[in-house]
Design an enzyme around this catalytic site. Structure first.
Site, PDB file in Angstrom:
ATOM      1  N   GLU A 158       0.809  -1.236   0.000  1.00  0.00           N
ATOM      2  CA  GLU A 158       0.000   0.000   0.000  1.00  0.00           C
ATOM      3  C   GLU A 158       0.839   1.283   0.000  1.00  0.00           C
ATOM      4  O   GLU A 158       0.621   2.194   0.794  1.00  0.00           O
ATOM      5  CB  GLU A 158      -0.961  -0.012   1.199  1.00  0.00           C
ATOM      6  CG  GLU A 158      -1.873  -1.229   1.185  1.00  0.00           C
ATOM      7  CD  GLU A 158      -2.756  -1.372   2.416  1.00  0.00           C
ATOM      8  OE1 GLU A 158      -2.711  -0.497   3.299  1.00  0.00           O
ATOM      9  OE2 GLU A 158      -3.490  -2.358   2.492  1.00  0.00           O
ATOM     10  N   GLU A 264      -6.165 -10.841  -1.060  1.00  0.00           N
ATOM     11  CA  GLU A 264      -6.957 -10.621   0.168  1.00  0.00           C
ATOM     12  C   GLU A 264      -8.442 -10.598  -0.172  1.00  0.00           C
ATOM     13  O   GLU A 264      -9.160  -9.665   0.184  1.00  0.00           O
ATOM     14  CB  GLU A 264      -6.554  -9.295   0.828  1.00  0.00           C
ATOM     15  CG  GLU A 264      -5.083  -9.179   1.145  1.00  0.00           C
ATOM     16  CD  GLU A 264      -4.695  -7.903   1.870  1.00  0.00           C
ATOM     17  OE1 GLU A 264      -5.582  -7.185   2.370  1.00  0.00           O
ATOM     18  OE2 GLU A 264      -3.485  -7.609   1.927  1.00  0.00           O
ATOM     19  N   ASP A 266     -12.273 -10.802  -0.301  1.00  0.00           N
ATOM     20  CA  ASP A 266     -13.534 -10.974   0.424  1.00  0.00           C
ATOM     21  C   ASP A 266     -14.580 -10.137  -0.294  1.00  0.00           C
ATOM     22  O   ASP A 266     -14.250  -9.197  -1.019  1.00  0.00           O
ATOM     23  CB  ASP A 266     -13.436 -10.609   1.920  1.00  0.00           C
ATOM     24  CG  ASP A 266     -12.780  -9.270   2.212  1.00  0.00           C
ATOM     25  OD1 ASP A 266     -12.901  -8.343   1.377  1.00  0.00           O
ATOM     26  OD2 ASP A 266     -12.148  -9.136   3.276  1.00  0.00           O
TER      27      ASP A 266
HETATM   28  O1  G3I Z   1      -3.020  -7.025  18.844  1.00  0.00           O
HETATM   29  C1  G3I Z   1      -3.891  -6.045  19.405  1.00  0.00           C
HETATM   30  C2  G3I Z   1      -4.291  -6.468  20.770  1.00  0.00           C
HETATM   31  O2  G3I Z   1      -3.145  -6.497  21.592  1.00  0.00           O
HETATM   32  C3  G3I Z   1      -5.321  -5.473  21.287  1.00  0.00           C
HETATM   33  O3  G3I Z   1      -5.768  -5.887  22.545  1.00  0.00           O
HETATM   34  C4  G3I Z   1      -6.494  -5.373  20.343  1.00  0.00           C
HETATM   35  C5  G3I Z   1      -7.512  -4.339  20.791  1.00  0.00           C
HETATM   36  O4  G3I Z   1      -8.065  -3.628  19.721  1.00  0.00           O
HETATM   37  O5  G3I Z   1      -6.033  -4.998  19.087  1.00  0.00           O
HETATM   38  C6  G3I Z   1      -5.123  -5.924  18.535  1.00  0.00           C
HETATM   39  O6  G3I Z   1      -4.700  -5.448  17.308  1.00  0.00           O
HETATM   40  C7  G3I Z   1      -5.617  -5.566  16.237  1.00  0.00           C
HETATM   41  C8  G3I Z   1      -4.916  -6.353  15.141  1.00  0.00           C
HETATM   42  O7  G3I Z   1      -5.716  -6.386  13.979  1.00  0.00           O
HETATM   43  C9  G3I Z   1      -4.589  -7.775  15.554  1.00  0.00           C
HETATM   44  O8  G3I Z   1      -5.740  -8.462  15.869  1.00  0.00           O
HETATM   45  C10 G3I Z   1      -5.974  -4.172  15.734  1.00  0.00           C
HETATM   46  O9  G3I Z   1      -6.752  -3.504  16.697  1.00  0.00           O
HETATM   47  C11 G3I Z   1      -6.734  -4.254  14.441  1.00  0.00           C
HETATM   48  O10 G3I Z   1      -6.913  -2.966  13.906  1.00  0.00           O
HETATM   49  C12 G3I Z   1      -5.936  -5.095  13.461  1.00  0.00           C
HETATM   50  O11 G3I Z   1      -6.658  -5.164  12.248  1.00  0.00           O
HETATM   51  C13 G3I Z   1      -5.961  -5.714  11.144  1.00  0.00           C
HETATM   52  C14 G3I Z   1      -5.747  -4.632  10.086  1.00  0.00           C
HETATM   53  O12 G3I Z   1      -5.156  -5.225   8.936  1.00  0.00           O
HETATM   54  C15 G3I Z   1      -4.832  -3.521  10.561  1.00  0.00           C
HETATM   55  O13 G3I Z   1      -4.831  -2.490   9.627  1.00  0.00           O
HETATM   56  C16 G3I Z   1      -6.834  -6.823  10.578  1.00  0.00           C
HETATM   57  O14 G3I Z   1      -6.909  -7.897  11.499  1.00  0.00           O
HETATM   58  C17 G3I Z   1      -6.263  -7.333   9.262  1.00  0.00           C
HETATM   59  O15 G3I Z   1      -7.188  -8.179   8.632  1.00  0.00           O
HETATM   60  C18 G3I Z   1      -6.023  -6.144   8.334  1.00  0.00           C
HETATM   61  O16 G3I Z   1      -5.434  -6.665   7.150  1.00  0.00           O
HETATM   62  C19 G3I Z   1      -5.162  -5.689   6.145  1.00  0.00           C
HETATM   63  C20 G3I Z   1      -3.931  -6.173   5.390  1.00  0.00           C
HETATM   64  O17 G3I Z   1      -2.878  -6.398   6.291  1.00  0.00           O
HETATM   65  C21 G3I Z   1      -3.533  -5.170   4.311  1.00  0.00           C
HETATM   66  N1  G3I Z   1      -4.642  -4.889   3.434  1.00  0.00           N
HETATM   67  C22 G3I Z   1      -5.886  -4.483   4.075  1.00  0.00           C
HETATM   68  C23 G3I Z   1      -6.302  -5.515   5.110  1.00  0.00           C
HETATM   69  C24 G3I Z   1      -7.630  -5.165   5.743  1.00  0.00           C
HETATM   70  O18 G3I Z   1      -7.527  -3.950   6.432  1.00  0.00           O
END
Ligand code: G3I
Length: 351
Positions: A158, A264, A266
């Site tokens: 990105e 990715e 969906d």
């Molecule tokens: O790990 C922390 C945890 O310690 C905490 O307690 C919790 C509370 O909110 O958050 C946890 O982190 C989360 C993380 O995923 C791991 O689960 C974040 O809040 C959450 O925002 C994060 O979201 C991920 C996102 O990328 C971040 O931008 C999604 O799971 C993941 O599916 C998403 O994947 C991205 C690709 O990497 C790139 N392309 C877009 C795609 C969708 O956004």
């Protein structure tokens, strides 16, 4: 009650109960035939070993239906490289061991991004050489650690804005636009056998961004920078984009001589965040058709350009869309109870 009325009541009752059954019925069961059996390319998903341990149905789907794995979060910089002099391998190593023992390809996601960075990296201070050394160390240590276990990497994720300009990330601010070619070179030095990808969103719906990305990457490739492929993320909607835009984007990428990874996938059915307690049947039917269109369209490109299709989540309850946008949505192949949805059944039946 007259016979006529009784007949009418019974008919309505039968129709009503079969409509309910139709709505509640699982449209097929997980077959002996696997999703990957219907296609000649890798079919992947994001895999979470905690979920595998906690849910037998999740584990069965991952074990049987997919032959490629991406880590949804645990191979991002914030997880793998939490402090400047500390790498945290435990969970990612476990995933790599799982993949090795279950004959699954492991795709690394992602080395350089503007999100999910550790605080030390965001706060890093130094001149251009210091930044180059820091980026090289980050990439080299990670790729080297997983050499032979991770067969491909999203090296940069990105990096472009929607208007086709380069995003002003910490990497661009401190290293200029040359950070992309350096990142690919460092990854290649660490593992010359790994396939290296540039990964981004909106490359299907936004031809301006797609053309800018292609032209930028082509100019690097012309200089000998080792870029093997492009990841088209494809977080799509039932009604958007049009199918023809999807096939145009796929074609444009392989015609520019890049491996194509639908990286990715969906398909959201609730773009306007309506209050839904379950997925409307007609939307599930449209979703199944769209999934099938994408798989078939991808399947028809030449085998040498097919890196694979990766779905971004197993059951609907796992989808990032729910917690990221805080909305009810049902974008994946399996429902909240890990039962097959129409989309899975259509792929199994028609591929
Ligand atoms: O790990 C922390 C945890 O310690 C905490 O307690 C919790 C509370 O909110 O958050 C946890 O982190 C989360 C993380 O995923 C791991 O689960 C974040 O809040 C959450 O925002 C994060 O979201 C991920 C996102 O990328 C971040 O931008 C999604 O799971 C993941 O599916 C998403 O994947 C991205 C690709 O990497 C790139 N392309 C877009 C795609 C969708 O956004």
């Amino acid at each position: 009650m007259s016979n006529w009325m009784l007949g009418a009541v019974l008919t309505i009752g039968i129709l009503f109960s079969s409509a309910c059954r139709e709505e509640e019925m699982t449209p097929c069961s997980i077959q002996d035939k696997r999703l990957v059996d219907g296609v000649d390319f890798y079919c992947g998903n994001v895999v979470d070993l905690n979920r595998m341990g906690a849910n037998l149905d999740y584990a069965r789907i991952v074990n049987t239906q997919f032959n490629s794995v991406t880590a949804e979060n645990i191979m991002k910089p914030a997880f793998l490289h939490p402090s400047e002099n500390l790498f945290h391998w435990t969970e990612a190593d476990q995933l790599a061991d799982y993949c090795a023992s279950h004959s699954k390809r492991l795709h690394g996601h992602t080395l350089i991004w503007h999100q999910q960075l550790p605080p030390w990296m965001l706060n890093f201070r130094g001149d251009q050489t210091a930044w180059e050394n820091m980026m090289r160390e980050h990439i080299f240590q990670i790729v080297n650690h997983f050499k032979g276990k991770v067969s491909s990497w999203d090296v940069v994720n990105e990096a472009f804005n929607d208007d086709g300009t380069l995003r002003n990330s910490i990497w661009k601010k401190n290293l200029g636009s040359s950070y992309l070619e350096k990142a690919f070179q460092y990854a290649h030095e660490a593992d010359p056998a790994a396939k290296l990808f540039y990964n981004d969103y909106s490359l299907v719906i936004n031809p301006v961004k797609r053309k800018a990305v292609l032209s930028f990457l082509n100019s690097l490739k012309a200089k000998g920078v080792p870029i093997d492929g492009i990841g088209l993320q494809m977080h799509l909607f039932n009604g958007f984009p049009e199918n023809v835009e999807i096939s145009n984007a796929i074609d444009e990428v392989w015609k520019n001589d890049y491996l194509v990874h639908i990286s990715e996938l969906d398909i959201s059915i609730n773009p306007f965040s309506q209050a839904l307690d379950k997925a409307p049947q007609e939307e599930l039917v449209r979703q199944a058709e769209k999934y099938l269109y994408i798989f078939k369209t991808y399947d028809r490109i030449h085998a040498s350009y097919k890196f694979g299709i990766t779905i971004w989540g197993v059951g609907d309850r796992d989808s990032w869309i729910r917690y990221f946008y805080n909305r009810a949505d049902f974008p994946l192949l399996f429902d909240d109870n890990y039962q097959p949805k129409r989309a899975y059944c259509k792929l199994i039946a028609d591929l």
